[in-house]
Design a protein around this motif. Structure first.
Motif, mmCIF file in Angstrom:
data_model
loop_
_atom_site.group_PDB
_atom_site.id
_atom_site.type_symbol
_atom_site.label_atom_id
_atom_site.label_comp_id
_atom_site.label_asym_id
_atom_site.label_seq_id
_atom_site.Cartn_x
_atom_site.Cartn_y
_atom_site.Cartn_z
ATOM 1 N N ASP A 10 50.070 36.976 29.237
ATOM 2 C CA ASP A 10 49.312 37.884 30.444
ATOM 3 C C ASP A 10 47.861 37.116 30.713
ATOM 4 O OD1 ASP A 10 51.483 39.582 30.364
ATOM 5 O OD2 ASP A 10 50.525 41.043 29.167
ATOM 6 N N GLU A 11 47.377 36.538 29.883
ATOM 7 C CA GLU A 11 46.191 35.996 30.251
ATOM 8 C C GLU A 11 46.398 34.516 31.148
ATOM 9 O OE1 GLU A 11 43.423 36.798 26.275
ATOM 10 O OE2 GLU A 11 44.671 35.160 26.081
ATOM 11 N N ASP A 13 49.077 34.288 33.213
ATOM 12 C CA ASP A 13 49.196 34.726 34.341
ATOM 13 C C ASP A 13 48.150 35.127 35.166
ATOM 14 O OD1 ASP A 13 51.829 34.473 34.025
ATOM 15 O OD2 ASP A 13 52.340 36.640 33.314
ATOM 16 N N ASP A 14 47.204 35.652 34.535
ATOM 17 C CA ASP A 14 45.964 36.209 35.151
ATOM 18 C C ASP A 14 45.078 35.109 35.480
ATOM 19 O OD1 ASP A 14 46.484 39.000 34.732
ATOM 20 O OD2 ASP A 14 45.176 39.098 33.088
ATOM 21 N N ILE A 17 46.935 33.683 38.841
ATOM 22 C CA ILE A 17 46.478 34.483 39.968
ATOM 23 C C ILE A 17 45.079 34.131 40.481
ATOM 24 C CG2 ILE A 17 46.083 37.108 40.581
ATOM 25 C CD1 ILE A 17 48.479 37.369 38.712
ATOM 26 N N GLN A 18 44.127 34.091 39.636
ATOM 27 C CA GLN A 18 42.695 33.907 39.916
ATOM 28 C C GLN A 18 42.552 32.504 40.687
ATOM 29 O OE1 GLN A 18 40.330 36.018 39.876
ATOM 30 N NE2 GLN A 18 41.729 37.563 39.262
#
Length: 89
Positions: A10-11, A13-14, A17-18
């Motif tokens: 999840d990190e 993925d974040d 995205i950033q």
């Protein structure tokens, strides 16, 4: 030798995205600068950018999600998120 802290999926993925958001914003900034250099007024550039963004959001996600995005942007504007003098803490 450096040891990096492992990230959860999840990190990661974040972070991706950033990074994509940063690249997209840089491209938008370049397009804005080029348009103003060509003599196009900022209000016209902004209108064209918003029309394109909403059209593409409707195409990709549908009208309901585009409306939700516009609603969230209104709230974020009123909260001062986009104000030029805003200081991030």
């Amino acid at each position: 030798m450096t040891h990096q802290t492992p990230h959860t999926p999840d990190e990661l993925d974040d972070l991706i995205i950033q990074e994509k958001l940063q690249v997209a914003m840089e491209l938008q900034h370049d397009a804005w600068a080029e348009s103003t250099a060509d003599g196009i007024e900022p209000e016209i550039i902004a209108d064209a950018a918003m029309i394109t963004a909403i059209r593409e959001t409707v195409r990709a996600l549908g009208e309901d999600q585009a409306e939700a995005l516009v609603d969230s942007l209104r709230e974020r504007i009123l909260a001062g998120e986009f104000s030029p003098g805003r200081v991030l803490q």
